[in-house]
Write a protein that holds these residues in place. Structure first.
Motif, PDB file in Angstrom:
ATOM      1  N   GLN A 183       0.828  -1.208   0.000  1.00  0.00           N
ATOM      2  CA  GLN A 183       0.000   0.000   0.000  1.00  0.00           C
ATOM      3  C   GLN A 183       0.863   1.260   0.000  1.00  0.00           C
ATOM      4  OE1 GLN A 183      -3.504   0.232   2.580  1.00  0.00           O
ATOM      5  NE2 GLN A 183      -3.205  -1.928   3.140  1.00  0.00           N
ATOM      6  N   ARG A 184       1.947   1.259   0.777  1.00  0.00           N
ATOM      7  CA  ARG A 184       2.829   2.434   0.821  1.00  0.00           C
ATOM      8  C   ARG A 184       3.483   2.674  -0.535  1.00  0.00           C
ATOM      9  NH1 ARG A 184       3.997   0.647   6.191  1.00  0.00           N
ATOM     10  NH2 ARG A 184       5.736  -0.632   5.416  1.00  0.00           N
TER      11      ARG A 184
ATOM     12  N   MET B 283      -4.963   9.113  -9.012  1.00  0.00           N
ATOM     13  CA  MET B 283      -4.474   7.741  -9.094  1.00  0.00           C
ATOM     14  C   MET B 283      -5.146   7.004 -10.261  1.00  0.00           C
ATOM     15  SD  MET B 283      -4.528   4.822  -6.081  1.00  0.00           S
ATOM     16  CE  MET B 283      -3.689   5.945  -4.957  1.00  0.00           C
ATOM     17  N   PRO B 284      -4.361   6.261 -11.054  1.00  0.00           N
ATOM     18  CA  PRO B 284      -4.957   5.496 -12.158  1.00  0.00           C
ATOM     19  C   PRO B 284      -5.950   4.452 -11.640  1.00  0.00           C
ATOM     20  CG  PRO B 284      -2.574   5.637 -12.406  1.00  0.00           C
ATOM     21  CD  PRO B 284      -2.897   6.179 -11.059  1.00  0.00           C
TER      22      PRO B 284
ATOM     23  N   ARG C 111      -7.902   0.149  -7.963  1.00  0.00           N
ATOM     24  CA  ARG C 111      -8.484  -1.169  -7.715  1.00  0.00           C
ATOM     25  C   ARG C 111      -7.549  -2.028  -6.875  1.00  0.00           C
ATOM     26  NH1 ARG C 111     -10.080  -0.648 -13.200  1.00  0.00           N
ATOM     27  NH2 ARG C 111      -8.275  -1.915 -13.821  1.00  0.00           N
ATOM     28  N   GLU C 112      -6.244  -1.967  -7.180  1.00  0.00           N
ATOM     29  CA  GLU C 112      -5.272  -2.757  -6.420  1.00  0.00           C
ATOM     30  C   GLU C 112      -5.203  -2.293  -4.976  1.00  0.00           C
ATOM     31  OE1 GLU C 112      -0.528  -4.067  -6.636  1.00  0.00           O
ATOM     32  OE2 GLU C 112      -1.414  -2.763  -8.179  1.00  0.00           O
ATOM     33  N   LEU C 113      -5.275  -0.972  -4.760  1.00  0.00           N
ATOM     34  CA  LEU C 113      -5.221  -0.438  -3.404  1.00  0.00           C
ATOM     35  C   LEU C 113      -6.465  -0.832  -2.614  1.00  0.00           C
ATOM     36  CD1 LEU C 113      -3.671   1.319  -1.386  1.00  0.00           C
ATOM     37  CD2 LEU C 113      -4.897   3.311  -2.293  1.00  0.00           C
ATOM     38  N   GLU C 114      -7.640  -0.786  -3.256  1.00  0.00           N
ATOM     39  CA  GLU C 114      -8.870  -1.190  -2.574  1.00  0.00           C
ATOM     40  C   GLU C 114      -8.836  -2.664  -2.184  1.00  0.00           C
ATOM     41  OE1 GLU C 114     -11.896  -0.206  -5.313  1.00  0.00           O
ATOM     42  OE2 GLU C 114     -11.872   1.960  -4.883  1.00  0.00           O
TER      43      GLU C 114
END
Length: 589
Positions: A251-252, A265-266, A271-274
């Motif tokens: 996440q960082r 953010m793209p 989606r990856e962060l969520e």
């Protein structure tokens, strides 16, 4: 000598009363342990506790039955004791019959009327309607009662069929030359109606007994030996901590990679962060569960109890091995008796495969007869045997769940069992208890369960009014059985247990019930063998997904509870009045 008889019988009944009191405590603990904490209902809890207590009292009555009839006979001489006069024995059997009829009638009433009413009473509850004043006590009572009427009609129909329809048992045949069988056919219409109802419920319970008790008897001992890896294992805690650290590091990196971007953010990174945030919440819950299982943040008593459980794990392993051996011994004994009855029964399907006498060595029956020399070891062993089968039934229901064919209706899990599931499981246990009594009395220990340790002197009497004397001929002392009960001496000495009398009356008057119940025991043995072999070679695994679901449910319950308290406090601040009601889904359900 008469005083000694009174003391012995009184001691047996006092022991039964103590066992029932302990059963009440065990029923309360079991109910509160398994039911969900959020949807508890006072009526459901009370009915479940009373029902389980009544079921345990019913199964514990068989050892009392055996102990009472055995106490009337001098085993070494094969003669009745001086205090065991015909009048005393008649009164003793009358008391047993009243207790049996009372318990069985109460169990049937709970199973067919009270529990269904409690089920519909809980289903009729509507929190919103009650708060708005649209649902009153009377409307809820009528709503539950109108659905229960169908079950009341069912009870009436069963009783009327048993009362008016002639018994299907044939009164002709060689096997009816025995006084034992003639007495079983001599009954009034009321007893015939109860016999029919009991036979029907035993047959229904046998179908559940095959699946749940057969599987549970195999699963319970193995669970002591091969339990799934515990959440308190340090490896699980370390793995969770490592995965959580990697998750937060990813996440960082994503946040640093997109820091300072004017266009935001793209979509791919978002989606990856969520997904990482959702995984983080799951890992945090899993870490909390592992910490709680290790006793972190708990009191000294909880931490000490965790350590004690870890220390006594070898004892649990030894207990599991002993239970495996006992389960296999029960399986072998039932198989031997089943084959013996199928091949050597005096009347085959006409009387439920009653066996004249045991023709093959039967280990469980032999153990009970031998331990009877030391009072009261055999009665304690019989109580433990019945308790093992009852516990196995609970294990089977908890593992398999409540299903219709392959469709799961309810799950039975500790602390997460819905009130509806608890009531349905109680009904299933009530039916299974009847099948357990049949299995123990007819296959597990048939001779001991029918006559206990009673013997008779197989010598001619010197005078018609005198009993034969075997003091000089101990080899002439023989165990009592159904066949020798036609012997004039055995008729005066051998007193069958009330349980065996009930069951034999059912199978003789309604042979279809006897045939189904008997051959179903082989299906029980098959289910046990399949589950035992499968479980023996299958390695248990920790279901992390199930743990995550439970942790999420706990978290939701905590949020709901805290939200309810916050809204309640806010409303009280607005109105300026304290609420006189607490817990809309509380004890008034």
């Amino acid at each position: 000598m008469a005083a000694a008889g009174y003391v012995q019988t009184s001691l047996i009944w006092v022991t039964f009363a103590v066992a029932v009191a302990l059963a009440l405590i065990a029923a309360a603990i079991t109910t509160f342990t398994w039911q969900t904490h959020r949807d508890r209902s006072a009526i459901v809890s009370t009915v479940a506790i009373v029902s389980i207590t009544s079921l345990l009292a019913t199964v514990f009555l068989l050892p009392v039955d055996i102990a009472l009839v055995s106490s009337t006979t001098n085993t070494a001489l094969g003669a009745k004791k001086d205090w065991a006069t015909p009048n005393r024995i008649h009164n003793m059997l009358l008391t047993l019959r009243i207790v049996y009829y009372s318990l069985y009638s109460f169990d049937a009433l709970l199973c067919l009327v009270v529990i269904p009413f409690s089920y519909f009473w809980y289903e009729e509850y509507d929190e919103v309607e009650e708060q708005e004043g649209n649902q009153t006590f009377g409307s809820r009572l009528w709503g539950a009662f109108k659905y229960t009427i169908a079950f009341i009609f069912l009870v009436v129909i069963i009783f009327l069929v048993g009362f008016f329809v002639p018994a299907a048992g044939s009164r002709e045949g060689k096997h009816l030359d025995l006084d034992f069988f003639k007495r079983l056919l001599d009954e009034n219409h009321g007893e015939k109606a109860l016999t029919f109802g009991l036979g029907l419920l035993i047959t229904l319970g046998t179908l559940l007994y095959i699946v749940y008790t057969g599987a549970g008897l195999a699963l319970l001992p193995i669970s002591f030996i091969k339990s799934a890896p515990s959440v308190s294992a340090p490896q699980l805690s370390e793995n969770t901590a490592s995965q959580l650290e990697q998750n937060r590091e990813q996440q960082r990196r994503i946040e640093m990679r997109n820091a300072g971007r004017s266009d935001g953010m793209p979509a791919k990174d978002r989606r990856e962060l969520e997904a990482l945030v959702r995984e983080e919440r799951t890992l945090v819950r899993r870490e909390r569960l592992a910490a709680e299982a290790q006793g972190r943040g708990k009191t000294f008593v909880v931490r000490a109890w965790t350590k004690v459980c870890a220390i006594f794990r070898p004892v649990k392993l030894i207990g599991g091995i002993l239970l495996v051996l006992l389960s296999l011994l029960i399986w072998v004994s039932m198989l031997i008796t089943g084959i013996d009855k199928a091949a050597n029964s005096v009347c085959k399907e006409h009387c439920g495969y009653i066996l004249a006498h045991v023709n093959v060595f039967q280990p469980i029956n032999w153990i009970f007869v031998k331990t009877a020399r030391v009072f009261p070891v055999d009665y304690v062993l019989m109580a433990l045997l019945i308790l093992l089968l009852f516990s196995s039934s609970i294990t089977g229901i908890a593992t398999i769940g409540i299903r219709f064919l392959w469709i799961q209706i309810f799950q039975i899990r500790k602390g997460r069992t819905a009130p509806q599931a608890l009531l349905m499981a109680t009904v299933m246990l009530a039916l299974i208890v009847l099948a357990i009594n049949y299995g123990v009395a007819m296959l597990v220990a048939p001779q001991y369960a029918s006559y206990g340790t009673q013997t008779f002197c197989d010598l001619p009497a010197h005078h018609p009014d005198e009993a034969p004397d075997c003091r000089k001929n101990p080899e002439a002392v023989k165990p009592c059985s159904e066949w020798v009960n036609s012997h004039s001496t055995a008729t005066r000495v051998c007193t069958p247990t009330m349980m065996s009398t009930f069951l034999n009356r059912v199978t003789l008057n309604w042979p279809v019930f006897g045939a189904i119940d008997f051959w179903a025991q082989f299906a029980f043995l098959g289910i046990f063998l399949i589950v035992f072999v499968t479980t023996l070679f299958r390695t248990p695994r920790l279901n992390l997904n199930e743990l995550d679901e439970e942790a999420e449910a706990d978290e939701e319950e905590g949020l709901l509870a805290s939200t309810g308290r916050r809204f309640g406090a806010t409303w009280q601040d607005i109105t300026g009045r304290a609420s006189h009601r607490s817990g809309a889904s509380g004890n008034d359900q």
